[in-house]
Design a protein around this motif. Structure first.
Motif, mmCIF file in Angstrom:
data_model
loop_
_atom_site.group_PDB
_atom_site.id
_atom_site.type_symbol
_atom_site.label_atom_id
_atom_site.label_comp_id
_atom_site.label_asym_id
_atom_site.label_seq_id
_atom_site.Cartn_x
_atom_site.Cartn_y
_atom_site.Cartn_z
ATOM 1 N N GLN A 127 0.857 -1.190 0.000
ATOM 2 C CA GLN A 127 0.000 0.000 0.000
ATOM 3 C C GLN A 127 0.888 1.233 0.000
ATOM 4 O O GLN A 127 1.722 1.377 0.887
ATOM 5 N N THR A 157 0.878 5.336 0.142
ATOM 6 C CA THR A 157 0.033 6.503 0.421
ATOM 7 C C THR A 157 0.878 7.762 0.392
ATOM 8 O O THR A 157 2.079 7.722 0.657
ATOM 9 N N VAL A 188 -12.698 12.754 -4.109
ATOM 10 C CA VAL A 188 -13.509 11.584 -3.749
ATOM 11 C C VAL A 188 -14.362 11.905 -2.523
ATOM 12 O O VAL A 188 -15.546 11.550 -2.465
ATOM 13 N N ASP A 202 -11.915 12.457 6.437
ATOM 14 C CA ASP A 202 -10.828 12.529 5.475
ATOM 15 C C ASP A 202 -10.769 11.303 4.551
ATOM 16 O O ASP A 202 -10.957 10.172 4.989
ATOM 17 N N VAL A 203 -10.512 11.538 3.280
ATOM 18 C CA VAL A 203 -10.296 10.446 2.317
ATOM 19 C C VAL A 203 -8.912 10.634 1.697
ATOM 20 O O VAL A 203 -8.557 11.737 1.286
ATOM 21 N N ARG A 204 -8.138 9.573 1.671
ATOM 22 C CA ARG A 204 -6.816 9.630 1.021
ATOM 23 C C ARG A 204 -6.773 8.545 -0.042
ATOM 24 O O ARG A 204 -7.239 7.424 0.176
ATOM 25 N N VAL A 205 -6.200 8.879 -1.182
ATOM 26 C CA VAL A 205 -6.107 7.912 -2.270
ATOM 27 C C VAL A 205 -4.640 7.587 -2.521
ATOM 28 O O VAL A 205 -3.801 8.484 -2.558
ATOM 29 N N GLY A 206 -4.347 6.325 -2.645
ATOM 30 C CA GLY A 206 -2.975 5.906 -2.907
ATOM 31 C C GLY A 206 -2.930 4.803 -3.948
ATOM 32 O O GLY A 206 -3.899 4.580 -4.666
ATOM 33 N N LYS A 207 -1.808 4.132 -3.999
ATOM 34 C CA LYS A 207 -1.643 3.031 -4.954
ATOM 35 C C LYS A 207 -1.603 1.712 -4.196
ATOM 36 O O LYS A 207 -1.226 1.646 -3.032
ATOM 37 N N TYR A 208 -1.969 0.668 -4.882
ATOM 38 C CA TYR A 208 -1.910 -0.670 -4.308
ATOM 39 C C TYR A 208 -1.217 -1.563 -5.331
ATOM 40 O O TYR A 208 -1.589 -1.561 -6.502
ATOM 41 N N LEU A 209 -0.202 -2.292 -4.894
ATOM 42 C CA LEU A 209 0.508 -3.177 -5.811
ATOM 43 C C LEU A 209 0.566 -4.589 -5.255
ATOM 44 O O LEU A 209 0.754 -4.779 -4.044
ATOM 45 N N GLU A 210 0.425 -5.549 -6.134
ATOM 46 C CA GLU A 210 0.664 -6.946 -5.771
ATOM 47 C C GLU A 210 1.815 -7.454 -6.628
ATOM 48 O O GLU A 210 1.754 -7.359 -7.857
ATOM 49 N N LEU A 270 12.036 1.921 -6.884
ATOM 50 C CA LEU A 270 11.150 2.130 -8.032
ATOM 51 C C LEU A 270 9.691 2.396 -7.680
ATOM 52 O O LEU A 270 9.051 3.269 -8.256
ATOM 53 N N LEU A 271 9.167 1.622 -6.726
ATOM 54 C CA LEU A 271 7.708 1.604 -6.582
ATOM 55 C C LEU A 271 7.144 2.828 -5.872
ATOM 56 O O LEU A 271 5.985 3.172 -6.056
ATOM 57 N N ARG A 329 0.504 -6.607 -10.341
ATOM 58 C CA ARG A 329 -0.788 -5.969 -10.614
ATOM 59 C C ARG A 329 -0.830 -4.652 -9.860
ATOM 60 O O ARG A 329 -0.385 -4.572 -8.714
ATOM 61 N N GLU A 364 -8.155 5.222 1.809
ATOM 62 C CA GLU A 364 -8.442 5.261 3.243
ATOM 63 C C GLU A 364 -9.578 6.247 3.455
ATOM 64 O O GLU A 364 -9.481 7.409 3.037
#
Lengths: 82, 82
Positions: free
Chosen positions: A7, A9, A22, A36-44, A66-67, B38, B44
């Motif tokens: 995750q 953020t 959002v 509060d709303v926070r948007v981030g990235k999710y990687l698998e 990198l990520l 992916r 959040e």
């Protein structure tokens, strides 16, 4: 084989216009009880490795190289065997 | 107050060009032991509510109405008291 779920953020001190948008959209839909709303990235990421520790070390390195952008982003992750 | 941590991923059957690009970039950096990557979204959301169950119900509704595209995306979330 292991799967790392990462995750990413924005740091708390960094403005998050996407999250603010959002939040506004949710409120416009009638959800008045949200904060509060926070948007981030999710990687698998699937990783081959001999043990949890080795894989975790590598994931930290990949995040830093990198990520994620360590100047403005934080990350958390968990590694599970798959 | 509760915090919902929501992971949104593309369904397995949906092509993920961003993930494929990250995978290529990691391999170019020398990480030959990685498999599929992916990329998804992470949100959040702070929610006021009286109990876990009520908040979870609301998060499911928000995911279905706004936060995800149920045609191409899956989501998981956990709710914790903050």
């Amino acid at each position: 084989m292991w799967k790392a779920k990462i995750q990413v953020t924005l740091k708390k001190s960094v403005l998050d216009p996407q999250g603010a948008t959002v939040e506004k959209a949710l409120k416009a839909l009638g959800y008045d009880n949200i904060g509060d709303v926070r948007v981030g990235k999710y990687l698998e990421v699937v990783v081959e490795g001999k043990d949890n520790e080795e894989v975790e070390e590598q994931v930290v390195e990949m995040c830093q190289r990198l990520l994620t952008n360590p100047v403005i982003e934080d990350y958390t992750f968990e590694v599970t065997e798959v």
